[in-house]
Design a protein around this motif. Structure first.
Motif, PDB file in Angstrom:
ATOM      1  N   ALA A  87      -3.250  11.332  -4.309  1.00 22.64           N
ATOM      2  CA  ALA A  87      -3.712   9.946  -4.324  1.00 22.64           C
ATOM      3  C   ALA A  87      -3.564   9.320  -5.707  1.00 22.64           C
ATOM      4  O   ALA A  87      -3.840   9.956  -6.724  1.00 22.64           O
ATOM      5  CB  ALA A  87      -5.164   9.874  -3.859  1.00 22.64           C
ATOM      6  N   TYR A  88      -3.150   8.070  -5.715  1.00 25.80           N
ATOM      7  CA  TYR A  88      -2.977   7.321  -6.963  1.00 25.80           C
ATOM      8  C   TYR A  88      -3.230   5.854  -6.661  1.00 25.80           C
ATOM      9  O   TYR A  88      -3.397   5.451  -5.504  1.00 25.80           O
ATOM     10  CB  TYR A  88      -1.555   7.496  -7.514  1.00 25.80           C
ATOM     11  CG  TYR A  88      -0.536   6.699  -6.735  1.00 25.80           C
ATOM     12  CD1 TYR A  88      -0.072   5.466  -7.202  1.00 25.80           C
ATOM     13  CD2 TYR A  88      -0.065   7.143  -5.497  1.00 25.80           C
ATOM     14  CE1 TYR A  88       0.846   4.725  -6.478  1.00 25.80           C
ATOM     15  CE2 TYR A  88       0.845   6.415  -4.766  1.00 25.80           C
ATOM     16  CZ  TYR A  88       1.293   5.193  -5.262  1.00 25.80           C
ATOM     17  OH  TYR A  88       2.192   4.447  -4.524  1.00 25.80           O
ATOM     18  N   ASP A  89      -3.198   5.010  -7.660  1.00 27.09           N
ATOM     19  CA  ASP A  89      -3.276   3.576  -7.417  1.00 27.09           C
ATOM     20  C   ASP A  89      -2.710   2.770  -8.572  1.00 27.09           C
ATOM     21  O   ASP A  89      -2.446   3.299  -9.664  1.00 27.09           O
ATOM     22  CB  ASP A  89      -4.697   3.130  -7.104  1.00 27.09           C
ATOM     23  CG  ASP A  89      -4.791   2.570  -5.682  1.00 27.09           C
ATOM     24  OD1 ASP A  89      -3.830   1.878  -5.273  1.00 27.09           O
ATOM     25  OD2 ASP A  89      -5.782   2.839  -4.988  1.00 27.09           O
ATOM     26  N   ILE A  90      -2.513   1.476  -8.276  1.00 23.84           N
ATOM     27  CA  ILE A  90      -1.974   0.520  -9.244  1.00 23.84           C
ATOM     28  C   ILE A  90      -3.042  -0.543  -9.473  1.00 23.84           C
ATOM     29  O   ILE A  90      -3.600  -1.099  -8.516  1.00 23.84           O
ATOM     30  CB  ILE A  90      -0.672  -0.118  -8.708  1.00 23.84           C
ATOM     31  CG1 ILE A  90       0.378   0.969  -8.434  1.00 23.84           C
ATOM     32  CG2 ILE A  90      -0.136  -1.152  -9.697  1.00 23.84           C
ATOM     33  CD1 ILE A  90       1.606   0.454  -7.696  1.00 23.84           C
ATOM     34  N   THR A 110      -9.495  -2.031 -13.899  1.00 21.34           N
ATOM     35  CA  THR A 110      -9.693  -1.111 -12.783  1.00 21.34           C
ATOM     36  C   THR A 110      -9.708  -1.841 -11.439  1.00 21.34           C
ATOM     37  O   THR A 110     -10.115  -1.268 -10.433  1.00 21.34           O
ATOM     38  CB  THR A 110     -11.024  -0.364 -12.960  1.00 21.34           C
ATOM     39  OG1 THR A 110     -12.112  -1.316 -13.042  1.00 21.34           O
ATOM     40  CG2 THR A 110     -10.997   0.495 -14.214  1.00 21.34           C
ATOM     41  N   THR A 111      -9.261  -3.086 -11.415  1.00 24.68           N
ATOM     42  CA  THR A 111      -9.175  -3.841 -10.169  1.00 24.68           C
ATOM     43  C   THR A 111      -7.838  -3.557  -9.505  1.00 24.68           C
ATOM     44  O   THR A 111      -6.775  -3.783 -10.100  1.00 24.68           O
ATOM     45  CB  THR A 111      -9.314  -5.354 -10.420  1.00 24.68           C
ATOM     46  OG1 THR A 111     -10.559  -5.616 -11.060  1.00 24.68           O
ATOM     47  CG2 THR A 111      -9.252  -6.123  -9.108  1.00 24.68           C
ATOM     48  N   ARG A 112      -7.911  -3.051  -8.300  1.00 24.47           N
ATOM     49  CA  ARG A 112      -6.697  -2.637  -7.583  1.00 24.47           C
ATOM     50  C   ARG A 112      -5.788  -3.844  -7.330  1.00 24.47           C
ATOM     51  O   ARG A 112      -6.227  -4.902  -6.895  1.00 24.47           O
ATOM     52  CB  ARG A 112      -7.082  -1.984  -6.257  1.00 24.47           C
ATOM     53  CG  ARG A 112      -5.941  -1.331  -5.491  1.00 24.47           C
ATOM     54  CD  ARG A 112      -6.497  -0.633  -4.251  1.00 24.47           C
ATOM     55  NE  ARG A 112      -5.489   0.121  -3.524  1.00 24.47           N
ATOM     56  CZ  ARG A 112      -4.707  -0.397  -2.577  1.00 24.47           C
ATOM     57  NH1 ARG A 112      -4.845  -1.666  -2.228  1.00 24.47           N
ATOM     58  NH2 ARG A 112      -3.813   0.368  -1.964  1.00 24.47           N
ATOM     59  N   GLY A 154     -10.865   4.042   2.472  1.00 18.35           N
ATOM     60  CA  GLY A 154     -10.882   3.867   1.022  1.00 18.35           C
ATOM     61  C   GLY A 154      -9.686   3.118   0.481  1.00 18.35           C
ATOM     62  O   GLY A 154      -9.717   2.639  -0.644  1.00 18.35           O
ATOM     63  N   GLY A 155      -8.589   3.019   1.268  1.00 15.77           N
ATOM     64  CA  GLY A 155      -7.443   2.209   0.884  1.00 15.77           C
ATOM     65  C   GLY A 155      -6.642   2.704  -0.286  1.00 15.77           C
ATOM     66  O   GLY A 155      -5.917   1.933  -0.910  1.00 15.77           O
ATOM     67  N   ARG A 156      -6.720   3.972  -0.626  1.00 13.57           N
ATOM     68  CA  ARG A 156      -5.951   4.487  -1.754  1.00 13.57           C
ATOM     69  C   ARG A 156      -4.489   4.680  -1.361  1.00 13.57           C
ATOM     70  O   ARG A 156      -4.164   5.024  -0.229  1.00 13.57           O
ATOM     71  CB  ARG A 156      -6.531   5.817  -2.219  1.00 13.57           C
ATOM     72  CG  ARG A 156      -7.937   5.712  -2.806  1.00 13.57           C
ATOM     73  CD  ARG A 156      -8.430   7.064  -3.285  1.00 13.57           C
ATOM     74  NE  ARG A 156      -9.715   6.974  -3.972  1.00 13.57           N
ATOM     75  CZ  ARG A 156     -10.301   7.977  -4.611  1.00 13.57           C
ATOM     76  NH1 ARG A 156      -9.715   9.191  -4.629  1.00 13.57           N
ATOM     77  NH2 ARG A 156     -11.450   7.815  -5.223  1.00 13.57           N
ATOM     78  N   ASP A 160       0.811  -1.228   0.000  1.00 12.27           N
ATOM     79  CA  ASP A 160       0.000   0.000   0.000  1.00 12.27           C
ATOM     80  C   ASP A 160       0.837   1.268   0.000  1.00 12.27           C
ATOM     81  O   ASP A 160       0.280   2.371   0.003  1.00 12.27           O
ATOM     82  CB  ASP A 160      -0.928   0.007   1.216  1.00 12.27           C
ATOM     83  CG  ASP A 160      -2.039  -1.014   1.096  1.00 12.27           C
ATOM     84  OD1 ASP A 160      -2.382  -1.397  -0.039  1.00 12.27           O
ATOM     85  OD2 ASP A 160      -2.563  -1.442   2.145  1.00 12.27           O
ATOM     86  N   GLY A 161       2.148   1.136  -0.014  1.00 13.60           N
ATOM     87  CA  GLY A 161       2.987   2.324   0.001  1.00 13.60           C
ATOM     88  C   GLY A 161       3.180   2.869   1.406  1.00 13.60           C
ATOM     89  O   GLY A 161       2.712   2.291   2.392  1.00 13.60           O
ATOM     90  N   LEU A 162       3.826   4.019   1.491  1.00 15.36           N
ATOM     91  CA  LEU A 162       4.169   4.597   2.795  1.00 15.36           C
ATOM     92  C   LEU A 162       3.065   5.461   3.390  1.00 15.36           C
ATOM     93  O   LEU A 162       3.042   5.699   4.599  1.00 15.36           O
ATOM     94  CB  LEU A 162       5.453   5.432   2.665  1.00 15.36           C
ATOM     95  CG  LEU A 162       6.704   4.685   2.177  1.00 15.36           C
ATOM     96  CD1 LEU A 162       7.867   5.664   2.037  1.00 15.36           C
ATOM     97  CD2 LEU A 162       7.063   3.544   3.122  1.00 15.36           C
ATOM     98  N   TYR A 163       2.136   5.925   2.545  1.00 15.16           N
ATOM     99  CA  TYR A 163       1.148   6.911   3.026  1.00 15.16           C
ATOM    100  C   TYR A 163      -0.271   6.538   2.600  1.00 15.16           C
ATOM    101  O   TYR A 163      -0.989   7.355   2.023  1.00 15.16           O
ATOM    102  CB  TYR A 163       1.504   8.306   2.507  1.00 15.16           C
ATOM    103  CG  TYR A 163       2.976   8.610   2.564  1.00 15.16           C
ATOM    104  CD1 TYR A 163       3.575   8.974   3.765  1.00 15.16           C
ATOM    105  CD2 TYR A 163       3.773   8.518   1.410  1.00 15.16           C
ATOM    106  CE1 TYR A 163       4.938   9.250   3.820  1.00 15.16           C
ATOM    107  CE2 TYR A 163       5.138   8.793   1.463  1.00 15.16           C
ATOM    108  CZ  TYR A 163       5.707   9.159   2.667  1.00 15.16           C
ATOM    109  OH  TYR A 163       7.052   9.428   2.737  1.00 15.16           O
ATOM    110  N   PRO A 164      -0.724   5.302   2.829  1.00 17.63           N
ATOM    111  CA  PRO A 164      -2.051   4.917   2.347  1.00 17.63           C
ATOM    112  C   PRO A 164      -3.154   5.693   3.076  1.00 17.63           C
ATOM    113  O   PRO A 164      -3.014   6.065   4.247  1.00 17.63           O
ATOM    114  CB  PRO A 164      -2.128   3.428   2.678  1.00 17.63           C
ATOM    115  CG  PRO A 164      -1.196   3.249   3.833  1.00 17.63           C
ATOM    116  CD  PRO A 164      -0.072   4.206   3.590  1.00 17.63           C
ATOM    117  N   LEU A 165      -4.221   5.917   2.368  1.00 17.51           N
ATOM    118  CA  LEU A 165      -5.386   6.574   2.953  1.00 17.51           C
ATOM    119  C   LEU A 165      -6.178   5.526   3.722  1.00 17.51           C
ATOM    120  O   LEU A 165      -6.600   4.519   3.167  1.00 17.51           O
ATOM    121  CB  LEU A 165      -6.243   7.193   1.844  1.00 17.51           C
ATOM    122  CG  LEU A 165      -7.434   8.043   2.276  1.00 17.51           C
ATOM    123  CD1 LEU A 165      -6.950   9.276   3.033  1.00 17.51           C
ATOM    124  CD2 LEU A 165      -8.248   8.446   1.047  1.00 17.51           C
ATOM    125  N   ALA A 166      -6.346   5.753   5.021  1.00 17.82           N
ATOM    126  CA  ALA A 166      -7.003   4.765   5.873  1.00 17.82           C
ATOM    127  C   ALA A 166      -8.411   4.459   5.379  1.00 17.82           C
ATOM    128  O   ALA A 166      -8.838   3.302   5.329  1.00 17.82           O
ATOM    129  CB  ALA A 166      -7.035   5.252   7.317  1.00 17.82           C
TER     130      ALA A 166
END
Length: 320
Positions: free
Chosen positions: A248-251, A257-259, A235-237, A227-233
């Motif tokens: 905010a970004y995602d992979i 569009t499935t995380r 929503g999990g972004r 989730d990286g170093l700074y995930p948003l608690a």
């Protein structure tokens, strides 16, 4: 009249005798390479040794004459270390640590050759083992070697260095096990993700890239993105940071569009690779790598944060 006096001359000839003897143990070893990752088994020759290959002698300072010999004939029903899937790790046996004078299986090797034993009967005879690089599956690999010992040497010296005693053995067998445990491993190739620059979040374009994996032959595994170093608690972004500001970004898996995450079903199985799906192909470049596609995007439903260079660090892991 002449008087004759007889003078008796005596000389004691003392013989030096030193007793020594050799015995061949029924079982020697084992010689273990330990646990080695499959990538190292493929890329780097592995070495191990055993200090006593089965023949034990009681040395007594006896000079080895030209007629002396200590011979080992090594045979096996296998051609190397055999693993659970039938893969074979081949290796070479040497009489010394410098990997000189390799021992040929089925051919008697005399350890008195090449100055390997010096001038005295050996207390024990070592063996050294070095693998040839192999692309193999994980598991325990082993081979049992049959070492036939034949020897002859002088055990006592008399006048003029004459041999007044000897020790010999013919066809004495020691069984020696050689083993290695191969552990699962992967070589991972993954490029950094660069979104470039844009004046507003809606202007960033998605990035499409791949992860390339060369994993242990026959291994089933899953791949996860952390989730990286700074995930948003909520929503999990994932988020990048610049000072006290976030972007905010995602992979996402493949082109969808499935995380792509790191837990449970959010991971990707080796069977879902876009190129060469299935179990691992090993570390041989000729086998090809397994390729996983992904796309990364900046979320456009967020406010554009202040100008800055935003960064994050994401862990990519493989689990077997």
């Amino acid at each position: 009249m002449k008087r004759l006096i007889a003078v008796l001359l005596t000389c004691g000839l003392a013989a030096f005798e030193a007793h020594a003897g050799c015995t061949a143990a029924a079982t020697a070893g084992p010689a273990g390479f330990g646990t080695v990752s499959s990538s190292l088994v493929y890329s780097t020759a592995q070495s191990t040794s055993i200090t006593n290959a089965g023949l034990t002698c009681t040395p007594a300072g006896i000079e080895l004459f030209n007629s002396a010999y200590f011979k080992a004939t090594i045979t096996s029903t296998q051609s190397g270390l055999v693993g659970p899937t039938g893969d074979v790790i081949t290796y070479t046996i040497y009489p010394g640590s410098n990997n000189a004078h390799p021992i040929t299986r089925g051919v008697a090797f005399d350890f008195t050759s090449f100055g390997l034993l010096g001038h005295n009967a050996p207390a024990a005879i070592p063996l050294y083992f070095t693998t040839v690089v192999n692309n193999v599956a994980a598991g325990v690999y082993s081979e049992t070697l049959k070492v036939q010992w034949d020897w002859y040497y002088c055990t006592g010296l008399g006048v003029g260095n004459l041999c007044i005693g000897s020790d010999s053995g013919v066809g004495k067998i020691s069984l020696l096990t050689v083993n290695m445990t191969v552990a699962n491993d992967c070589t991972i190739t993954a490029a950094n993700i660069g979104f470039g620059s844009a004046p507003v979040v809606s202007a960033f374009t998605p990035v499409s890239q791949t992860v390339s994996l060369a994993c242990t032959k026959g291994s089933a595994y899953t791949v996860g993105f952390g989730d990286g170093l700074y995930p948003l608690a909520a929503g999990g972004r994932r988020r990048m940071i610049s000072g006290s500001n976030y972007l905010a970004y995602d992979i996402f898996k493949s082109a969808g569009t499935t995380r792509w995450g790191s837990v449970g079903a959010a991971r990707r199985a080796s069977s879902t690779a876009e190129i060469n799906p299935g179990n691992g192909l090993g570390h041989n470049p000729g086998s090809g790598s397994q390729i996983f596609n992904y796309n990364a995007r900046i979320y456009t439903d967020q406010s554009t944060p202040p100008v800055g260079a935003y960064t994050d660090s994401v862990l990519l892991d493989v689990a077997f």
